[in-house]
Design an enzyme around this catalytic site. Structure first.
Site, PDB file in Angstrom:
ATOM      1  N   HIS A 462       0.850  -1.148   0.005  1.00  0.00           N
ATOM      2  CA  HIS A 462      -0.134   0.148   0.045  1.00  0.00           C
ATOM      3  C   HIS A 462       0.854   1.122  -0.064  1.00  0.00           C
ATOM      4  O   HIS A 462       1.112   2.129   0.907  1.00  0.00           O
ATOM      5  CB  HIS A 462      -0.922   0.148   1.127  1.00  0.00           C
ATOM      6  N   HIS A 466       1.334   1.549  -5.636  1.00  0.00           N
ATOM      7  CA  HIS A 466      -0.114   0.992  -5.715  1.00  0.00           C
ATOM      8  C   HIS A 466      -1.078   1.806  -6.177  1.00  0.00           C
ATOM      9  O   HIS A 466      -2.043   1.877  -6.934  1.00  0.00           O
ATOM     10  CB  HIS A 466      -0.515   0.486  -4.361  1.00  0.00           C
ATOM     11  N   HIS A 502      -6.669   7.250  -2.169  1.00  0.00           N
ATOM     12  CA  HIS A 502      -7.395   6.105  -1.712  1.00  0.00           C
ATOM     13  C   HIS A 502      -6.899   5.360  -0.588  1.00  0.00           C
ATOM     14  O   HIS A 502      -7.260   4.602   0.365  1.00  0.00           O
ATOM     15  CB  HIS A 502      -8.251   5.331  -2.516  1.00  0.00           C
ATOM     16  N   ASP A 503      -5.375   5.369  -0.469  1.00  0.00           N
ATOM     17  CA  ASP A 503      -4.504   4.569   0.336  1.00  0.00           C
ATOM     18  C   ASP A 503      -3.442   5.450   1.140  1.00  0.00           C
ATOM     19  O   ASP A 503      -2.570   5.013   1.526  1.00  0.00           O
ATOM     20  CB  ASP A 503      -3.884   3.629  -0.205  1.00  0.00           C
ATOM     21  N   ASP A 620      -8.650  -1.056  -8.054  1.00  0.00           N
ATOM     22  CA  ASP A 620      -8.240  -1.513  -6.807  1.00  0.00           C
ATOM     23  C   ASP A 620      -7.885  -2.895  -6.721  1.00  0.00           C
ATOM     24  O   ASP A 620      -7.078  -3.516  -6.030  1.00  0.00           O
ATOM     25  CB  ASP A 620      -8.930  -1.119  -5.705  1.00  0.00           C
ATOM     26  N   ASN A 623      -4.998  -6.072 -10.107  1.00  0.00           N
ATOM     27  CA  ASN A 623      -3.885  -6.884 -10.283  1.00  0.00           C
ATOM     28  C   ASN A 623      -3.808  -8.194 -10.993  1.00  0.00           C
ATOM     29  O   ASN A 623      -2.979  -8.491 -11.993  1.00  0.00           O
ATOM     30  CB  ASN A 623      -3.044  -7.039  -8.916  1.00  0.00           C
ATOM     31  N   GLN A 671      -4.186 -17.097  -4.047  1.00  0.00           N
ATOM     32  CA  GLN A 671      -4.589 -16.346  -5.384  1.00  0.00           C
ATOM     33  C   GLN A 671      -5.537 -16.977  -6.300  1.00  0.00           C
ATOM     34  O   GLN A 671      -6.374 -16.303  -6.737  1.00  0.00           O
ATOM     35  CB  GLN A 671      -3.071 -16.486  -6.287  1.00  0.00           C
ATOM     36  N   PHE A 674      -8.761 -16.057  -4.390  1.00  0.00           N
ATOM     37  CA  PHE A 674      -8.958 -14.760  -4.416  1.00  0.00           C
ATOM     38  C   PHE A 674      -9.723 -14.500  -5.722  1.00  0.00           C
ATOM     39  O   PHE A 674     -10.628 -13.713  -5.888  1.00  0.00           O
ATOM     40  CB  PHE A 674      -7.882 -14.168  -3.954  1.00  0.00           C
TER      41      PHE A 674
END
Length: 809
Positions: A462, A466, A502-503, A620, A623, A671, A674
């Site tokens: 983060h 990113h 946002h981060d 977001d 990836n 992964q 996810f």
């Protein structure tokens, strides 16, 4: 579009009743429907077919030849196929549960739809041939196989007074026309399209009438309950019109849109008449059953949210029973994305923490005093906003700023670790936002460098890279052909700005970690989206620094509107809100699909911000959709961040969060899980919205999943030698309840028969086990506690994060 219709006859032997050119037969028994559901990841094979709306009745005589329209919307119908005899028990029952999936088929197009389509095709042709993009300085070829040379998207550019509550004078198009999804290659469907019933691999029942609910979306399956109700009610209406001979009256907006001869009772047998009446009554009963479950204080999209959570719980329960690593992945996904309420034992603070927490909370922590403006003048600003000795090489890399898969790590290297400043500056120039909103270029660079300095370089994932990646991904999604001219300049500015902040000031731990450690931020924000609220506070606070107010020339109304949009977008990046966000978007898309028009007007703030929220959420979580080389780098970074949090939890004697224990985490399996349960359903829904513009992204996602699947070790991982480290793995398998409470607390789900404590932090935040995690984790307390455990560093203010410490000066 001719190629899309060519596969229509291919379904003759699929187990479903084949359709003739003019009508349809009864469907085969339920056990033959969608036989591909028996695969773990069923293949979606939508077909383009024309069916008579009253498909229960014998087909009418063929109509007299009609002149071909100038811009036809469908290919010629396939040659008629002999219908197979209906097997015993072929009568279709109504939906047995809200998990039933409905199939929507083509019926034809109205004159209005043909006009909108032809109008859009003219504009699309111009855009394809000239590369024209309103509001952009360069032609955008970000969608090579889905956009160039194809004329399959449509955005209605007609004016609509007051369509955008934010800027009615400049609001562009009046809506987005949802396109039928013709998949060029067989692709896995997400778990959302499986049966919503336990131990049943095929859909419980597809509404016999939902198949004719839409004119535009031929074989699209609908899975959200509210859209299914609408589809059934439309069928009830059509059947009622046929049974009562009312179809000859003046057509309404809900009337069948294809020209068909009148059907009266005399044209069908008494047996067929009674059957149609009985099925219509059953359909109406099912709709009433569904509507009776609604609660007045909840939105209809919550029906879908509850359903999706129930289905995900079932999938995770099955996964957790397969292996210990599967149990860990299941626990991580459940804790992170299901917005559970956690009952935790808060550790007692140390003496040093008690002293620090006596300080007032009147200031926003983490804000540092930086001086970038003194050295900047309009004449001295470099080409890309930052000084670099490799400007030409950087310029070459930035040529791909409009394409999916920009090598953001390379940009960071060439810019002296200033990727956010460089990419934001380039995008603002590309979209001409500096001129539109009268933003001084030196003010923009000053703010961007100040913002980038508030991202922590020592946080593995983060960080500013990113943030730059999410900004660039949002920029490309805004440029997708289907959304051309849909959003105003102010909305575009809000989405890009929200992506950038946002981060900011993210400390590298999750929201749940902050809550568990009784952090100052958690207290300030009442345990609700702790990090997301902090990111917003810091991002807006930095606008007050010297020469940092990039919105100084906006009107008061514009500033208020932009601030509201940015807040709504950033708060939606809280990963615990993922399922609700997904359900809202899918309900909105499918509801429009089953209406006669199929047009998503986006004529109110709620619908428009919902699309923008999901857009940034997709960025977001993008990836796994990037080239494998980039995806693997992001995976390594997020796992490093997770493991650091796990080490801190171990040092404190806390239970280690799922996927945060470096001694027994299964990276590859995490992964795959996810992607299967989070990323794929989200991007699948987004692809429905902008079809066909995201097909390449889905292809890359599937390729990356297959790669990680192939790297999963075949043998189970050995138990850790250290019982202290392995204590989490030795607990009982994590179990999930299969039903949700009906009391409106849809987000609260209790674990049945499991001792797993969901206080573990790695879950509730934007920690995506594989890719970009979202702005959910901010380890304020953790860093504070780490300071207390380390050597005396009280005199050193940490620019690092929002902690209970006083801001750096």
């Amino acid at each position: 579009m001719e190629a899309e219709g060519s596969s229509a006859p291919a379904r003759a032997g699929s187990g479903e009743g084949s359709d003739s050119a003019g009508g349809a037969t009864l469907k085969a028994p339920k056990h033959l429907w969608r036989h591909e559901q028996h695969h773990q990841y069923p293949l979606r094979q939508p077909q383009f077919r024309l069916l008579h709306p009253h498909h229960h009745l014998p087909p009418p005589p063929p109509p007299s030849p009609q002149p071909q329209p100038q811009c036809p919307l469908q290919p010629p119908p396939p040659p008629p196929l002999p219908p197979p005899p209906p097997p015993p028990g072929a009568a279709r029952g109504r939906y047995a549960s809200s998990g039933a999936t409905g199939r929507v088929r083509h019926r034809g197009y109205s004159d209005t739809e043909r006009y909108l389509y032809c109008r859009a095709m003219d504009r699309t042709s111009y855009a394809v041939e000239t590369g024209h993009r309103p509001g952009l300085k360069k032609s955008r070829m970000s969608w090579p196989s889905s956009f160039q040379g194809l004329r399959r998207f449509d955005v209605d550019n007609g004016t609509s007074a007051g369509r955008s509550p934010l800027d009615p004078m400049t609001s562009p198009g009046s809506g987005l026309i949802l396109q039928a999804n013709f998949v060029h290659s067989q692709r896995r469907e997400s778990f959302l399209y499986r049966s919503d019933s336990d131990y049943d691999l095929s859909p419980k029942s597809m509404s016999r009438n939902s198949s004719i609910a839409s004119d535009i979306h031929g074989d699209d399956l609908i899975v959200t309950p509210f859209a299914q109700v609408l589809a059934s009610l439309r069928t009830v209406r059509n059947n009622f019109a046929a049974l009562t001979n009312l179809q000859d009256r003046a057509p309404s907006k809900r009337s069948p849109m294809c020209n068909q001869p009148s059907i009266n009772k005399a044209t069908i047998t008494e047996e067929a008449y009674q059957k149609l009446a009985s099925e219509t009554l059953e359909e109406l009963d099912w709709c009433l059953d569904q509507l009776e479950t609604l609660q007045t204080r909840h939105s209809v999209s919550e029906m879908a949210s509850n359903k999706f959570k129930r289905m995900l719980n079932r999938e995770l329960t099955h996964l957790s029973e397969m292996s210990r690593s599967g149990n860990q992945v299941s626990e991580f996904i459940s804790n992170t994305f299901l917005d559970k309420q956690h009952e935790v034992e808060i550790p007692s603070p140390t003496q040093k923490e008690k002293e620090k927490k006596k300080r007032p909370m009147s200031q926003i922590s983490g804000v540092k005093k930086l001086m970038h403006s003194s050295s900047l003048t309009n004449s001295s600003i470099p080409r890309f906003g930052v000084k670099t000795e490799q400007e030409d090489v950087l310029a070459k890399e930035l040529e791909d700023v409009n394409k999916w898969g920009l090598h953001v790590f390379r940009i960071a290297e060439l810019s002296g670790n200033r990727p956010l400043t460089v990419i934001m500056h380039t995008i603002f120039q590309e979209r001409d936002l500096l001129k539109t909103f009268k933003i001084p270029v030196d003010t923009l660079i000053t703010y961007l460098m100040t913002l980038e300095d508030h991202y922590h370089a020592d946080v593995a994932y983060h960080n500013n890279i990113h943030a730059a990646d999410v900004v660039q991904s949002t920029h490309v999604l805004l440029s997708t052909p289907a959304l051309e001219a849909v959003f105003t300049d102010l909305e575009i500015l809000a989405a890009i700005f929200a992506s950038a902040i946002h981060d900011v000031d993210h400390p590298g731990v999750s929201n749940q970690f902050l809550i568990n450690t009784n952090s100052e931020l958690a207290l300030m924000y009442n345990d609700s989206s702790v990090l997301e609220n902090h990111h917003l506070a810091v991002g807006f606070k930095l606008l007050q620094e010297e020469n940092c107010d990039i919105f100084q020339n906006l009107t008061k109304k514009q500033r208020q509107s932009l601030r509201k949009m940015v807040i709504d977008i950033v708060l939606a990046t809280d990963m615990s809100k993922h399922m609700n966000l997904l359900a809202d978007l899918k309900t909105m898309v499918e509801t429009k699909k089953v209406t006669s028009s199929g047009v998503l007007l986006l004529d109110n703030y709620s619908d428009r911000i919902q699309v923008l929220q999901n857009m940034v959420h997709c960025a977001d979580l993008s990836n796994p959709t990037k080239p494998l080389q980039l995806y693997r780098q992001w995976t390594d970074r997020i796992m490093e961040e997770f493991f650091r949090q796990g080490d801190r939890e171990r040092e404190r004697g806390m239970e280690i969060s799922p996927m945060c224990d470096k001694h027994n985490a299964s990276v590859e399996k995490s992964q795959v899980g996810f992607i299967d349960y989070i990323v794929h359903p989200l991007w699948e829904t987004w692809a429905d919205l902008v079809h066909p513009d995201a097909q390449d992204i889905l292809d890359t996602l599937e390729d990356n999943r297959e790669w990680y699947q192939s790297t999963i070790p075949q043998s189970p991982s050995p138990a850790p030698d250290d019982p202290e480290e392995g204590r989490q793995g030795q607990t009982e398998k994590f179990q999930f309840e299969l039903t949700l409470e009906e009391d409106g607390e849809s987000d609260t789900e209790k674990d049945s028969g499991s001792q797993v404590e969901e206080d573990t932090s790695c879950s509730d935040s934007k920690t995506l086990c594989t890719q970009d995690s979202e702005s959910t984790e901010i380890p304020l307390d953790e860093q504070v506690e780490e300071e207390a455990v380390g050597e005396e560093e009280e005199s050193q203010p940490e620019a690092c994060v929002i902690d209970d410490r006083s801001p750096d000066t």
